[in-house]
Each structure stands twice: as structure tokens, then as C-alpha cells.
Design a protein around this motif. Structure first.
Motif, PDB file in Angstrom:
ATOM      1  N   ASP A   1       0.825  -1.208   0.000  1.00 18.40           N
ATOM      2  CA  ASP A   1       0.000   0.000   0.000  1.00 18.40           C
ATOM      3  C   ASP A   1       0.864   1.264   0.000  1.00 18.40           C
ATOM      4  OD1 ASP A   1      -2.261  -1.612   0.074  1.00 18.40           O
ATOM      5  OD2 ASP A   1      -2.684  -1.236   2.191  1.00 18.40           O
ATOM      6  N   ALA A   2       1.885   1.288   0.845  1.00 14.32           N
ATOM      7  CA  ALA A   2       2.715   2.493   0.977  1.00 14.32           C
ATOM      8  C   ALA A   2       3.469   2.780  -0.320  1.00 14.32           C
ATOM      9  CB  ALA A   2       3.698   2.328   2.134  1.00 14.32           C
TER      10      ALA A   2
ATOM     11  N   ILE B   1       7.019  -1.150 -11.636  1.00 13.98           N
ATOM     12  CA  ILE B   1       8.346  -1.767 -11.555  1.00 13.98           C
ATOM     13  C   ILE B   1       9.380  -0.866 -12.229  1.00 13.98           C
ATOM     14  CG2 ILE B   1       9.756  -3.717 -12.360  1.00 13.98           C
ATOM     15  CD1 ILE B   1       7.204  -5.472 -11.921  1.00 13.98           C
ATOM     16  N   GLY B   2       9.022  -0.311 -13.382  1.00 11.81           N
ATOM     17  CA  GLY B   2       9.927   0.614 -14.061  1.00 11.81           C
ATOM     18  C   GLY B   2      10.208   1.843 -13.218  1.00 11.81           C
ATOM     19  N   TRP B   3       9.138   2.417 -12.649  1.00 13.76           N
ATOM     20  CA  TRP B   3       9.274   3.596 -11.787  1.00 13.76           C
ATOM     21  C   TRP B   3      10.168   3.282 -10.581  1.00 13.76           C
ATOM     22  CZ3 TRP B   3       7.315   3.880  -6.712  1.00 13.76           C
ATOM     23  CH2 TRP B   3       7.361   5.148  -6.110  1.00 13.76           C
ATOM     24  N   TYR B   4       9.908   2.164  -9.920  1.00 12.35           N
ATOM     25  CA  TYR B   4      10.664   1.822  -8.717  1.00 12.35           C
ATOM     26  C   TYR B   4      12.140   1.595  -9.051  1.00 12.35           C
ATOM     27  CZ  TYR B   4      11.535   0.261  -4.009  1.00 12.35           C
ATOM     28  OH  TYR B   4      12.005   0.178  -2.731  1.00 12.35           O
TER      29      TYR B   4
ATOM     30  N   ASP C   1       3.001   6.029  -2.911  1.00  9.48           N
ATOM     31  CA  ASP C   1       4.125   6.845  -3.373  1.00  9.48           C
ATOM     32  C   ASP C   1       4.116   6.951  -4.894  1.00  9.48           C
ATOM     33  OD1 ASP C   1       5.008   7.207  -0.778  1.00  9.48           O
ATOM     34  OD2 ASP C   1       6.643   5.747  -0.935  1.00  9.48           O
ATOM     35  N   TYR C   2       3.908   5.827  -5.552  1.00  9.12           N
ATOM     36  CA  TYR C   2       3.869   5.797  -7.018  1.00  9.12           C
ATOM     37  C   TYR C   2       2.718   6.650  -7.551  1.00  9.12           C
ATOM     38  CZ  TYR C   2       2.667   3.818 -11.607  1.00  9.12           C
ATOM     39  OH  TYR C   2       2.313   3.637 -12.918  1.00  9.12           O
TER      40      TYR C   2
ATOM     41  N   TRP D   1      -6.817   7.374  -8.964  1.00  2.32           N
ATOM     42  CA  TRP D   1      -7.553   6.110  -8.965  1.00  2.32           C
ATOM     43  C   TRP D   1      -7.514   5.419 -10.324  1.00  2.32           C
ATOM     44  CZ3 TRP D   1     -11.465   6.092 -12.504  1.00  2.32           C
ATOM     45  CH2 TRP D   1     -11.870   7.334 -12.977  1.00  2.32           C
ATOM     46  N   LEU D   2      -6.799   5.982 -11.294  1.00  3.07           N
ATOM     47  CA  LEU D   2      -6.789   5.426 -12.645  1.00  3.07           C
ATOM     48  C   LEU D   2      -5.917   4.178 -12.800  1.00  3.07           C
ATOM     49  CD1 LEU D   2      -6.576   8.762 -14.632  1.00  3.07           C
ATOM     50  CD2 LEU D   2      -8.602   7.344 -14.240  1.00  3.07           C
ATOM     51  N   ALA D   3      -5.118   3.862 -11.817  1.00  2.02           N
ATOM     52  CA  ALA D   3      -4.205   2.727 -11.914  1.00  2.02           C
ATOM     53  C   ALA D   3      -4.618   1.643 -10.923  1.00  2.02           C
ATOM     54  CB  ALA D   3      -2.783   3.183 -11.628  1.00  2.02           C
TER      55      ALA D   3
END
Length: 164
Positions: free
Chosen positions: A59-60, A87-90, A64-65, A73-75
């Protein structure tokens, strides 16, 4: 799934085989995956983590993402494209903050599993389980690279069959 992997690569410069290997390790490609339920005192059902979806995003981390990307809420964590984008962002954060190369599946996975602070502290070096998981991701990355090369070749010759 191929298109989602390529989209994540275009956006984050993360090789598709790395992103797909994370999904395999985290959920075996199951959209509704959750960690095994634990029991308090052996009988009371207890969930020790909020991890969910293809990428087992807590959740956390998800908040953040969403905040960082302005997604609101779109994702959804159980949407494959969104999971690969996460995964790419992280891993982009791991690259920027920790200096881990984006093709280094082993160390990227350790940072993903332990968190940026956990990776930085180095405590994972004494954790054989985490190192074994990272090695599995590294090996799966090699397998996925071979499979994706076949997809790219088929896409060049018969795109209508690959993108169905």
C-alpha cells in the motif's frame, strides 16, 4: 504483455526481461496474488503485509507511485501494464538513488525486495533467502531475454500473430 513490457522500457529504460522477471518472482503472473496468510497464535488469521497484485506492491509503495505519477484512482495493482510501469518507476528510483544499473537484475531486485533504505544498509548481505531470490530473478532475466528476442523476430515478420 509484450506491449506492456515495451511501453515500460520506453518510459523507464528498464529492459523488458528485467521487469517480466520481477513479475514472475513476485506473483508467477497472477493478477490477484497475495503473500501466504499467517496466523497469530496459530489460529487467528493475520495478514502481515499489504502486498498485492502482479508485482506484490505494498500500500505504501503504491501510494508513493500514485502521488509521484499523478495517477490517482486510474491505476490498479492487478493491471499488468500498471504493474510493469510501477516496476519501471521503482527501478528508476533505485538507479537514481542507489546507482544500480538498469540491467543489473540481481541488485535491482534486492533493492525492490528490501526497499531503498534496506538495500543501502547492506543487511541483505547476511540474508541468504534474499540473495537466492535475486539470483532466481537474474536467471529468469536471461531466459526472458531469449524469449523476447523470439517475439521481436516474429513481430517483424507476422505482427498480427504476436499482438493478438
Amino acid at each position: 504483455w509484450y506491449r506492456a513490457a515495451v511501453d515500460a522500457e520506453d518510459r523507464w529504460s528498464l529492459p523488458p526481461e528485467v521487469a517480466l522477471s520481477f513479475v514472475y518472482r513476485e506473483s508467477s503472473y497472477r493478477s490477484n496474488a497475495r503473500p501466504p496468510r499467517r496466523y497469530l497464535l496459530g489460529v487467528i488469521p493475520w495478514r502481515s503485509t499489504s502486498a498485492f497484485g502482479y508485482a506484490q506492491i505494498t500500500d505504501a509503495a503504491w501510494e508513493d507511485y500514485l502521488t509521484d505519477m499523478g495517477r490517482g484512482w486510474l491505476a490498479a495493482r492487478n493491471n499488468f501494464s500498471d504493474a510493469l510501469d510501477f516496476i519501471g518507476w521503482y527501478n528508476d528510483r533505485s538507479h537514481r538513488v542507489l546507482g544500480i544499473e538498469k540491467d543489473d537484475a540481481y541488485h535491482l531486485y534486492i533493492a525492490y525486495y528490501e526497499g531503498l533504505g534496506g538495500y543501502r544498509s547492506g543487511a541483505w548481505r547476511a540474508n541468504d533467502d534474499v540473495k537466492r531470490y535475486a539470483q532466481e530473478v537474474r536467471e529468469r532475466t536471461t531466459l526472458h531475454a531469449t524469449q523476447l528476442a523470439g517475439c521481436k523476430n516474429r513481430l517483424k515478420t507476422r505482427p498480427w500473430q504476436v499482438l493478438r
